[in-house]
Motif scaffolding. Structure first.
Motif, PDB file in Angstrom:
ATOM      1  N   PHE A  69       0.841  -1.210   0.000  1.00 47.10           N
ATOM      2  CA  PHE A  69       0.000   0.000   0.000  1.00 47.10           C
ATOM      3  C   PHE A  69       0.871   1.253   0.000  1.00 47.10           C
ATOM      4  O   PHE A  69       0.564   2.240  -0.662  1.00 47.10           O
ATOM      5  N   ASN A  70       1.951   1.186   0.788  1.00 46.84           N
ATOM      6  CA  ASN A  70       2.867   2.303   0.869  1.00 46.84           C
ATOM      7  C   ASN A  70       3.469   2.661  -0.474  1.00 46.84           C
ATOM      8  O   ASN A  70       3.641   3.839  -0.796  1.00 46.84           O
TER       9      ASN A  70
ATOM     10  N   VAL B 249      -0.496   4.962  -0.313  1.00 43.65           N
ATOM     11  CA  VAL B 249      -1.573   4.850   0.670  1.00 43.65           C
ATOM     12  C   VAL B 249      -0.946   4.466   2.015  1.00 43.65           C
ATOM     13  O   VAL B 249      -0.049   3.641   2.058  1.00 43.65           O
ATOM     14  N   PRO B 250      -1.416   5.100   3.130  1.00 43.86           N
ATOM     15  CA  PRO B 250      -0.795   4.781   4.422  1.00 43.86           C
ATOM     16  C   PRO B 250      -0.822   3.280   4.722  1.00 43.86           C
ATOM     17  O   PRO B 250      -1.817   2.605   4.454  1.00 43.86           O
TER      18      PRO B 250
ATOM     19  N   ILE C 199      -3.770   1.329   6.395  1.00 41.56           N
ATOM     20  CA  ILE C 199      -4.940   0.972   5.573  1.00 41.56           C
ATOM     21  C   ILE C 199      -4.747  -0.440   5.012  1.00 41.56           C
ATOM     22  O   ILE C 199      -5.701  -1.223   4.951  1.00 41.56           O
TER      23      ILE C 199
ATOM     24  N   VAL D 153      -0.352   7.519  11.691  1.00 39.34           N
ATOM     25  CA  VAL D 153       0.015   8.239  10.463  1.00 39.34           C
ATOM     26  C   VAL D 153       1.130   9.244  10.763  1.00 39.34           C
ATOM     27  O   VAL D 153       2.147   9.305  10.053  1.00 39.34           O
TER      28      VAL D 153
ATOM     29  N   VAL E 132     -10.807   6.196   5.800  1.00 36.07           N
ATOM     30  CA  VAL E 132     -10.706   7.275   4.809  1.00 36.07           C
ATOM     31  C   VAL E 132      -9.835   8.429   5.312  1.00 36.07           C
ATOM     32  O   VAL E 132      -8.999   8.955   4.567  1.00 36.07           O
TER      33      VAL E 132
ATOM     34  N   ILE F   2      -6.037   8.534   4.646  1.00 34.14           N
ATOM     35  CA  ILE F   2      -5.642   8.769   3.257  1.00 34.14           C
ATOM     36  C   ILE F   2      -5.547  10.273   2.989  1.00 34.14           C
ATOM     37  O   ILE F   2      -4.556  10.766   2.444  1.00 34.14           O
ATOM     38  N   PHE F   3      -6.589  11.009   3.418  1.00 34.22           N
ATOM     39  CA  PHE F   3      -6.564  12.466   3.262  1.00 34.22           C
ATOM     40  C   PHE F   3      -5.465  13.091   4.120  1.00 34.22           C
ATOM     41  O   PHE F   3      -4.768  14.014   3.693  1.00 34.22           O
TER      42      PHE F   3
ATOM     43  N   CYS G 139      -2.665  11.793   5.141  1.00 37.52           N
ATOM     44  CA  CYS G 139      -1.366  11.510   4.553  1.00 37.52           C
ATOM     45  C   CYS G 139      -1.079  12.488   3.418  1.00 37.52           C
ATOM     46  O   CYS G 139       0.020  13.033   3.303  1.00 37.52           O
ATOM     47  N   ARG G 140      -2.122  12.702   2.598  1.00 35.31           N
ATOM     48  CA  ARG G 140      -1.967  13.599   1.450  1.00 35.31           C
ATOM     49  C   ARG G 140      -1.707  15.035   1.924  1.00 35.31           C
ATOM     50  O   ARG G 140      -0.830  15.726   1.412  1.00 35.31           O
TER      51      ARG G 140
END
Lengths: 426, 426
Positions: free
Chosen positions: A28-29, A33-34, A37, A153, A405, A408-409, A411-412
């Motif tokens: 995922f990384n 994506v963290p 997840i 995170v 969810v 994900i946000f 991390c971004r």
């Protein structure tokens, strides 16, 4: 001599879960994506993968098999220890002075992050079915914040040192205190028809005393103990050839014991175990560099914490979801996301004028995951016959989705602000 | 979201057990007694301390209380993980070349350490009650060696690097293979009246293949993988700012997974889980210094292993011991101690002429503790109705006493030879 249990099947389960979780985390990384997840995804996969008569859950002894409850219980306990050690680790990187310096902002984030979600959930539920008990429980569930997910995170991205991280952690502690007080009031009103003010007051006072006493101890007590210890170790070193190694093992044992003891005290008072673990970590924050213990304590996370996130996924039973529930759940999830985000964003802006929009954005998203705390609120409501099974399922879905969810946000948002640094691999 | 269990009581138990165990370890150490004896003592104390209506066992939820089995089960599992990580840690300090260099001596120690105890126990029991099944089971129980206890003493005293330590560990691995084969034969003869030669052969072959394949992999496979990994990490480092930290977490996870996977495979084959964990450790022995992982993995021991030794003590029920049993047990204990000591002492002298008396002495004492392996043999005998409850109690006492007494002599013998160094504090 030992109560050696029949551990072959248990060890097999642990090694499969760890291998799948760590591998998914790495994969995922790679796609940005963290990692957590990926671990939650493995949990969902294990819970729902059925090929003909064969189910992965049964093969791992986690359900349907011979002793499903025992393996599941072990996974629960290891996961709980994992999240406790994770927050302890976050505490180790948080100096109490820095936390106090963001106190005003954290307080504002927590207040607005409690009032707005509770208000919106209450209003929606009153409009939806008009039952004020349902409305109060949904409100209490949306107030919850599970700082464990955000902590992971932040830790994976090595951002524990940032101002945003401090505000989120500080707000989460205050939020947890307020959440427990609200839950006590709501349960009282649901069961006896009136709010048990004395009970709510007891929780409030003991929680506030616990948090402030620990912070005071960090500021005043720890420096004195350090002084004493240093003198003592110096005299020991003269006596024995490996007093230094002795000291290291002794320090590690003492840190672990303190962490678990604070988790227990925290639960006794009515707060989450992880709040106590975080406070315990702060006690050692000034010494951790010098003691060279940081990486060692991290091994405890590396071993334990994946079990927590796999467990999150394990609770997702995809087959129980119907179209009707899905629709209502979608609305509740949007409310859960929006209300917490808006509340905490505004709290951050009001609380600390120097924060820019991107920082308030990170704080807003960071407070969104409800994690296990939302589920606990719903479970209590279900046990007290205060909410329906349908509403329970919806709250569980809300907790799971916000947990999946938001990172994900988050991390971004973090990558955008602190670009150049990537999250960790496992 | 998570399966958060009601962990307050469990965490309370864990923190009390850890605190008592680590404190006792420090105190016993001050008086020159190995720390693990302090931890076993705490176990005996917890199991037997009753003041009026109040029992410490009940207060910790380990017996008599509401959910005694669950807390006890967790303690069993954490203890088992502890002894697995301990042997993994010993493996990390054992290079396969060094183990092979003591191969002849280890083999002789194992052979004589199996033949003499089995012969003496068999002869005694035939003389005592004339039942050959009883005699065989007592023989199998006295053959067992629990290397975990000796490993702890050796590790605490930082003597893993000595020749004696290598011989003990090597002999323990061979001893475990032979012990399992004997147990398979004995069980076959007790249940079907004849030895199941095919079954015994299967265990022998798969165990030998497992051990030798792992050692071959250490010699040939590991260097190649290292080469490949180094090239890969070098190219990664160019890409990302914290590839090094990623690498560290990834390595730690991989080590833990390998350790547990080998423990599982070892159990599947019929060997003890700790043998697999030890072999897994050897795989990383060449890299551990460079990776800077030694102290980190040790944290897993520091957290887990005390639970194992407390558990040893927990199984001691002082109230079940009668005068008659005590007398017979005393004789069996003397036989258990003397036969293993003599067998291994002679094995060491015959196997390696260069060893002096003090080294053979250390090896002889180091092989004495029967630990959990003796109990497992007795449990199987009891489950198959092949031995009496009385004989079971005696074997348990033999296992406990050899486990408690041997480390005291071992510690003294090591201190005499390698004076100047003290054992570790926790």
């Amino acid at each position: 001599v030992s109560g050696t249990v029949e551990v072959a099947q248990l060890l097999f389960m642990l090694v499969v879960v760890l291998l799948l979780a760590k591998s998914a985390s790495v994969v995922f990384n790679k796609f940005g994506v963290p990692g957590l997840i990926g671990e939650i995804f493995i949990g969902i996969l294990i819970a729902n993968l059925v090929i003909g008569d064969w189910s992965l859950l049964e093969a791992l002894g986690l359900g349907g098999g011979n002793n499903p409850t025992e393996n599941q219980y072990i996974l629960d306990v290891l996961g709980e220890l994992g999240i406790i050690f994770l927050l302890f680790s976050v505490g180790l990187e948080t100096r109490v002075r820095e936390l106090i310096s963001v106190g005003r902002a954290a307080f504002m984030v927590a207040i607005l992050g409690v009032v707005i979600p509770f208000g919106m959930a209450y209003a929606f539920m009153m409009f939806q079915d008009g039952n004020s008990t349902h409305a109060m429980f949904l409100g209490a569930a949306l107030v919850a914040t599970s700082v464990g997910i955000t902590a992971r995170v932040i830790k994976d991205m090595k951002l524990t040192d940032t101002k945003e991280a401090k505000i989120i952690i500080g707000a989460a502690v205050i939020d947890d205190v307020m959440g427990m007080v609200i839950l006590a009031i709501v349960v009282g009103m649901a069961t006896s028809g009136s709010a048990d003010i004395m009970h709510a007051l007891t929780i409030t006072i003991s929680a506030v005393v616990f948090v402030f006493a620990t912070m005071l101890f960090c500021l005043k007590g720890v420096p004195k103990i350090n002084e004493y210890m240093k003198n003592r170790l110096r005299s020991q070193k003269a006596q024995s050839c490996d007093a230094d190694v002795q000291g290291q093992a002794w320090k590690a044992a003492m840190m672990i014991i303190t962490c678990l003891a604070f988790a227990v005290i925290s639960q006794w008072i009515g707060l989450a175990a992880i709040i106590g673990a975080f406070l315990a970590g702060m006690i050692f924050a000034d010494n951790i560099e010098e003691w060279d213990m940081k990486e060692r304590i991290d091994i405890l996370n590396i071993f334990f914490v994946s079990f927590f996130f796999v467990n999150v996924g394990l609770k997702v039973d995809l087959s129980s979801i119907t179209g009707e529930i899905l629709l209502l759940a979608a609305v509740v999830i949007i409310i859960a996301f929006a209300s917490k985000y808006i509340g905490c964003f505004l709290g951050a802006k009001f609380g600390d004028k120097s924060l820019d929009k991107s920082s308030a954005n990170i704080i807003g998203i960071g407070m969104v995951p409800r994690g296990e705390v939302g589920i606990i609120v719903a479970s209590i409501g279900l046990a007290e016959y205060a909410i329906t099974g349908e509403l329970y399922t919806i709250v569980v879905m809300m907790s799971v989705i916000t947990t999946i969810v938001a990172p994900i946000f988050l991390c971004r948002a973090c990558r955008k602000k602190y670009c150049g640094c990537q999250e960790q691999n496992t």
